[in-house]
Design a protein around this motif. Structure first.
Motif, short mmCIF file in Angstrom:
data_model
loop_
_atom_site.label_atom_id
_atom_site.label_comp_id
_atom_site.label_asym_id
_atom_site.label_seq_id
_atom_site.Cartn_x
_atom_site.Cartn_y
_atom_site.Cartn_z
N PRO A 9 -10.44 -3.23 -3.07
CA PRO A 9 -9.79 -4.47 -2.72
C PRO A 9 -9.52 -5.43 -3.45
CG PRO A 9 -10.92 -3.24 -0.74
CD PRO A 9 -11.35 -3.00 -2.14
N ALA A 27 0.93 -1.06 -0.01
CA ALA A 27 0.01 0.06 0.05
C ALA A 27 0.80 1.31 0.02
CB ALA A 27 -1.04 0.06 1.09
N ARG A 74 -12.68 -6.31 3.86
CA ARG A 74 -11.46 -5.99 3.12
C ARG A 74 -10.73 -7.10 2.59
NH1 ARG A 74 -8.76 -1.24 1.54
NH2 ARG A 74 -6.70 -1.72 1.05
N ALA A 75 -10.37 -8.04 3.82
CA ALA A 75 -9.06 -8.85 3.36
C ALA A 75 -9.84 -9.98 2.47
CB ALA A 75 -8.95 -9.54 4.81
N TYR A 88 -4.05 2.98 -0.84
CA TYR A 88 -4.91 2.13 0.16
C TYR A 88 -6.29 2.43 0.11
CZ TYR A 88 -5.97 -0.08 4.59
OH TYR A 88 -6.82 -0.64 5.69
N ARG A 97 -0.07 -9.18 11.40
CA ARG A 97 -0.71 -7.83 11.67
C ARG A 97 0.45 -6.71 11.28
NH1 ARG A 97 -1.14 -5.57 17.86
NH2 ARG A 97 1.22 -6.07 17.60
N CYS A 98 -0.16 -5.95 10.47
CA CYS A 98 1.24 -5.04 10.19
C CYS A 98 0.48 -3.65 9.81
CB CYS A 98 1.88 -5.49 8.71
SG CYS A 98 3.22 -4.40 8.02
N GLY A 128 0.00 -12.13 3.80
CA GLY A 128 -0.66 -10.68 4.01
C GLY A 128 -0.34 -10.27 5.27
N PHE A 155 -1.85 -7.20 7.48
CA PHE A 155 -2.87 -6.37 7.48
C PHE A 155 -2.89 -5.43 8.91
CE2 PHE A 155 -4.48 -9.89 4.60
CZ PHE A 155 -5.12 -8.98 3.82
N ASN A 173 1.28 -1.31 7.95
CA ASN A 173 1.01 -0.88 6.57
C ASN A 173 0.68 -2.15 5.66
OD1 ASN A 173 1.97 1.21 4.32
ND2 ASN A 173 2.62 -0.68 3.50
N GLU A 174 -0.55 -1.96 5.00
CA GLU A 174 -0.88 -3.24 4.28
C GLU A 174 0.16 -3.62 3.17
OE1 GLU A 174 -5.25 -3.90 3.37
OE2 GLU A 174 -4.39 -3.69 1.29
N THR A 228 -8.13 -3.80 10.18
CA THR A 228 -8.72 -4.12 9.04
C THR A 228 -10.02 -4.93 9.14
OG1 THR A 228 -6.55 -4.32 8.16
CG2 THR A 228 -8.38 -5.51 6.86
#
Lengths: 327, 327
Positions: free
Chosen positions: B78, B67, B117-118, B73, B143-144, B107, B109, B146-147, B113
């Motif tokens: 999506p 993203a 979306r996912a 984003y 878990r991040c 991934g 996210f 930034n996507e 999120t």
């Protein structure tokens, strides 16, 4: 275990709104199952038949490490980040009884990342890869505000030896390698040695009837074996091999131990203990039963041990050492 | 092309301190080359021999979308993010003349999120996968902040048909599919169709002597063919098939076109144009020479076209539509 799809959104890594079970419930039925897929998504690795007559299976899995979730950005030696990334994936190959062969790495680095840092991460990957004769055959990099690395591991295993999690049967004894608990505070999660030799031996000697690697906590990963095998388990938390200074509670619920959890028929358990050729500790921790519904774990008094919610949230509730520096 | 390792740190994606050439210069010599590696890191895909006698090669590549770097984003549907992620990887298989078979997705996210979306991202992946009979066989989520999503593609190709970038010879004509330039502002980069049928046909009919997919801009990707093949090229920017409203400059330097760029011997070029069975545009854009040092591209007047630095930095200097919303 960090199996394809069944590690989707481990609750231990934060309060994500993504719900693992619901998400998988939506996604898994949508996936096409290729005709040459021997082990579909849901085990430590997927396994592909390479040809109709061949005996070899290709094992594939992907896993990632994210700064702030799996390690602290500023405090963690970059080589250890690379080591952990590959080691997590090797642990999935170990749990299938396989031999790792190839790896591909994708990295997202913040724009101000120094070349030395990225190289050190790669050095950590390469050093461990060399130790296990794994060839790094591809990579990609992007700019990402939060450091994140994913690695795909490709291994192989003979079809007759592949270990899945659905083979546990009533009466089987449950074993675990090494010691459990406190992986984050002890630093184990960054430096562990994947149990490749142990997993391979257990597979080739056909001791393991079901196997998984303990990455989301013994409780949760054992439940996965039980659910897949349609069994329950008796477990005495007092029997758990605890890491020095950590409680049975930690051994039961802490994540990222990367030990092997497996079941063995009662008839072969004595031989297993006698023949076990490794220095790695080997501990019998319980036995499989069918007197409860699948997935249930009870203590010697017949009480259910913990609850699934505990396993899902153990880091955030019980483990103050969870990385949270999001950089 | 987004080849393993040679897309490490494309300069077009920001002013990273990581220097691509220096980084690769450090890493590539460190990588073990497995004996069964038919195509080592540095092409669109790595290729592995599955067995000593077999004719089939396994193709492997990894690519990611971040993203703020590869899409905005908030503004991007999506499903299109998932589509783009898989399509980029399919384009790498196409450039090798291969058939895609399996995919694994990782991934990261943001914690807040929404499941929807996912799931929509996954729907985009699955829909395109189904269209090409690709089985999604594994995944992982973390878990991040930034996507970020990475995807590993596994394909196959017969050894006799595999297309590499090192086969261009003096006198070969240079062709490109489709139209070029303005992929970001036109939205092409999110919705393109990977040229799998075209790449496969070019490989099976043995028209392509060298092939790559255009992902970092025609100029830079052509240079990669030239460098690998030890050749130079004559190119008339006026011959480039430009996307409606975009200049030859855009066609030469913009990234993410995902068209196929390939060379064909002069003797077979007429047959290629006559036999070309696709609606996709096919344009001859130049020819290979050896009268300059490898990697050089000159216009009809003999002047070098652009400079490598331009290709490295074309997004940041020339393309205002580069995503920069880092979420």
């Amino acid at each position: 275990m960090h199996r394809p799809w069944l590690v989707w959104s481990p609750g231990g890594y934060g309060n994500m709104k993504l719900d693992e079970d619901h998400f998988l419930g939506q996604i898994l039925p949508r996936l096409q199952h290729a005709t040459d897929l021997e082990v579909p998504p849901g085990d430590d690795c997927a396994a592909i038949r390479l040809d109709a007559h061949g005996d070899r299976l290709l094992l594939l899995a992907v896993d990632q490490v994210v700064a702030g979730t799996h390690y602290l950005y500023a405090e963690t030696e970059p080589r250890l980040i690379g080591h952990k990334l590959l080691a997590r994936n090797l642990s999935d190959i170990a749990a299938m009884g396989g031999i790792p062969r190839f790896a591909l790495v994708a990295g997202g680095f913040p724009p101000d990342t120094q070349q030395e840092r990225a190289l050190a991460v790669m050095e950590g990957i390469i050093a461990l890869a060399e130790a296990h004769h794994v060839a790094v055959i591809g990579g990609d990099v992007g700019r990402c505000p939060n450091e994140v690395l994913s690695l795909t591991i490709i291994g192989e295993v003979e079809r007759e030896f592949v270990c899945r999690r659905n083979g546990a049967r009533s009466g089987d004894l449950i074993f675990v390698t090494g010691v459990l608990g406190g992986s984050f505070p002890s630093g184990h999660h960054l430096q562990f040695a994947p149990r490749l030799a142990e997993g391979r031996w257990l597979a080739r000697e056909k001791y393991a009837t079901a196997m998984i690697d303990v990455s989301d906590g013994l409780f949760k990963d054992l439940q996965r074996i039980l659910t897949a095998s349609g069994c329950a388990a008796h477990l005495d938390p007092g029997d758990l091999p605890c890491r020095n200074g950590f409680s049975p509670q930690s051994a039961l619920f802490d994540g990222e131990d990367y030990e092997l959890l497996f079941t063995v028929s009662a008839e072969r358990a004595t031989a297993l203990v006698r023949e076990w050729p490794f220095d790695t500790a080997l501990t019998q921790i319980g036995r499989i039963t069918t007197d409860r519904s699948a997935g249930t774990i009870v203590d010697p008094a017949g009480r259910e041990i913990g609850r699934i919610e505990q396993a899902f949230n153990h880091f955030s509730s019980n483990n103050s050492a969870q990385p949270s520096d999001g950089r």
